[in-house]
Design a protein around this motif. Structure first.
Motif, PDB file in Angstrom:
ATOM      1  N   LEU A  38     166.352 -18.949  10.132  1.00 43.31           N
ATOM      2  CA  LEU A  38     167.589 -18.356  11.071  1.00 43.31           C
ATOM      3  C   LEU A  38     167.397 -18.764  12.648  1.00 43.31           C
ATOM      4  N   GLY A  39     168.726 -18.856  13.141  1.00 43.62           N
ATOM      5  CA  GLY A  39     168.663 -18.867  14.605  1.00 43.62           C
ATOM      6  C   GLY A  39     169.831 -19.090  14.885  1.00 43.62           C
ATOM      7  N   PRO A  40     170.186 -19.290  16.320  1.00 40.65           N
ATOM      8  CA  PRO A  40     171.540 -19.255  16.876  1.00 40.65           C
ATOM      9  C   PRO A  40     172.209 -20.797  16.638  1.00 40.65           C
ATOM     10  N   THR A  41     173.431 -20.738  16.840  1.00 38.48           N
ATOM     11  CA  THR A  41     173.941 -22.198  16.840  1.00 38.48           C
ATOM     12  C   THR A  41     173.303 -22.951  17.954  1.00 38.48           C
ATOM     13  N   GLY A  42     172.964 -24.465  17.731  1.00 39.35           N
ATOM     14  CA  GLY A  42     172.384 -25.310  18.314  1.00 39.35           C
ATOM     15  C   GLY A  42     170.847 -25.248  18.503  1.00 39.35           C
ATOM     16  N   ALA A  43     170.050 -24.304  17.791  1.00 42.61           N
ATOM     17  CA  ALA A  43     168.961 -24.122  17.404  1.00 42.61           C
ATOM     18  C   ALA A  43     168.012 -25.340  16.641  1.00 42.61           C
ATOM     19  N   GLY A  44     168.749 -26.243  16.089  1.00 42.96           N
ATOM     20  CA  GLY A  44     168.382 -27.280  15.429  1.00 42.96           C
ATOM     21  C   GLY A  44     168.079 -27.070  13.828  1.00 42.96           C
ATOM     22  N   LYS A  45     168.770 -25.941  13.357  1.00 41.61           N
ATOM     23  CA  LYS A  45     168.384 -25.818  11.785  1.00 41.61           C
ATOM     24  C   LYS A  45     168.965 -26.822  10.786  1.00 41.61           C
ATOM     25  N   VAL A  53     160.540 -15.971   6.137  1.00 39.11           N
ATOM     26  CA  VAL A  53     161.771 -16.232   7.021  1.00 39.11           C
ATOM     27  C   VAL A  53     161.195 -17.223   8.116  1.00 39.11           C
ATOM     28  N   ALA A  54     161.748 -18.021   8.758  1.00 29.99           N
ATOM     29  CA  ALA A  54     161.354 -18.809  10.206  1.00 29.99           C
ATOM     30  C   ALA A  54     162.595 -18.594  10.995  1.00 29.99           C
ATOM     31  N   VAL A  55     162.240 -18.125  12.234  1.00 32.97           N
ATOM     32  CA  VAL A  55     163.274 -18.245  13.185  1.00 32.97           C
ATOM     33  C   VAL A  55     163.357 -19.368  14.237  1.00 32.97           C
ATOM     34  N   MET A  56     164.236 -20.142  14.623  1.00 35.36           N
ATOM     35  CA  MET A  56     164.377 -20.913  15.282  1.00 35.36           C
ATOM     36  C   MET A  56     164.962 -21.102  16.568  1.00 35.36           C
TER      37      MET A  56
END
Length: 349
Positions: free
Chosen positions: A32-39, A201-204
């Protein structure tokens, strides 16, 4: 097992910054992570599209950090399918096997078997342009699975689909990955995907992994204010904690809440909206936290309503429309806000 250690990659102004992750064999792992987090950059680095500046990637004990993408045993499926428009569905699914110069009879057998697994065997003679979005995504997943990858990378595979198709494909994905025992790393923005699919889950955030855990751990016990806000823990407040005999009393300015914690000093607390109980009158309960308040706003969203209550601080509670009607809630109505000590999660600022 897939093990990522200190993975770093600079692309322009963006830095994938020392990512450490371990994904177990057969695990369904969601990022998971917002746009631009590097996923997506993380997935593309795992797939071999980018070579990392630092760090290592090992798969089943084999260092694949600089291994050619075709030799990694990793498949990747993007949100926009990326099927070859001039090839049939069958030819698209068998493309990788033909690149490997597999026997034609084996290709036909593997394509038929994988297509059946995805429920698209009747579409093998069609071209991608004649398929629905869900059918195209199934074909893209089949094209990756037919190569029997050790790890399947899914970059928001359900985001472009309508709700009913997404729900159906979500159920199929879980059963297919269990049946094939494929390890999956899946990027998503949909929280429904997490609880339906994820083992962990991982959060970036800004190129870093800031928390990993089970869906319940990440959503109910966020490690930072960013994770709390991103996962929808709307009731986040900062204050001062004092601990006596394992019980924390936390002064939030307008109110004081109680919970079980050993953390003292300046802290933040989070309470998920679904943990907040609203009532018109006080009621007998073992819950440690009860405050009088007044409804200031109700936001209706079809299947649920978000009720805002001023009780010294503003709480958000999530109720069904039926509950809102039964309690006769409206702006200016006095209510009691109640939540258990166990619903209060404490973390450092």
């Amino acid at each position: 097992m897939l093990k990522i250690t200190g993975l770093t990659k600079r692309l322009g102004d963006f830095v994938l910054d020392g990512v450490d992750l371990t994904v177990a064999d057969g695990e369904y792992f969601i990022i998971l992570g917002p746009t631009g987090a590097g996923k997506t950059i993380l997935l593309e680095t795992l797939a071999g599209i980018y070579t990392p500046d630092d760090g290592t990637i090992t798969l089943d004990g084999r260092d694949i950090t600089r291994t050619d993408p075709k030799d990694r045993g990793i498949g990747m499926v993007y949100q926009d399918y990326m099927l070859f428009p001039h090839l049939t569905v069958g030819e698209n699914i068998g493309f990788g096997l033909r690149q490997r110069k597999a026997d034609p009879a084996r290709i036909r057998e593997e394509v038929q078997e994988t297509a059946a697994l995805l429920g698209i065997e009747h579409l093998l003679s069609r071209t991608p342009g004649t398929l629905s979005g869900g059918e195209q995504q199934r074909a893209a997943i089949a094209r990756a699975l037919v190569l029997r990858p050790h790890v399947l990378l899914l970059d928001e595979p359900l985001s472009a689909l309508d709700t009913s198709t997404r729900d159906r494909l979500r159920r199929e994905l879980r059963s297919i990955c269990r049946a094939t025992k494929t390890t999956v790393i899946h990027i998503t923005h949909h929280f429904e995907d997490i609880f339906a699919l994820a083992d962990r889950v991982a959060v970036m955030q800004e190129g870093r992994v800031v928390q990993t855990g089970t869906p319940d751990e990440v959503f109910r016990k966020p490690a930072t204010g960013f994770v709390a806000a991103f996962t929808g823990m709307e009731n986040v407040y900062c204050g001062v904690s004092r601990v006596l005999n394992g019980e924390a009393t936390i002064d939030l300015g307008g109110i004081t809440v109680r919970t079980v914690s050993e953390i003292e000093g300046e802290v933040c607390v989070g309470i998920r909206p679904e943990e907040v109980i609203l009532s018109r009158e006080p009621f007998e309960s073992s819950a440690a936290n009860t405050f009088p308040g007044m409804v200031t706003e109700i936001q209706r969203n079809g299947t649920f309503s978000r009720v805002f209550v001023d009780a010294g601080v503003t709480f958000v509670a999530v109720l069904t429309p039926q509950s809102v009607e039964r309690l006769r809630l409206a702006g200016g109505v006095a209510v009691q806000v109640t939540f258990k000590a166990s619903a209060v999660h404490v973390f450092l600022r």
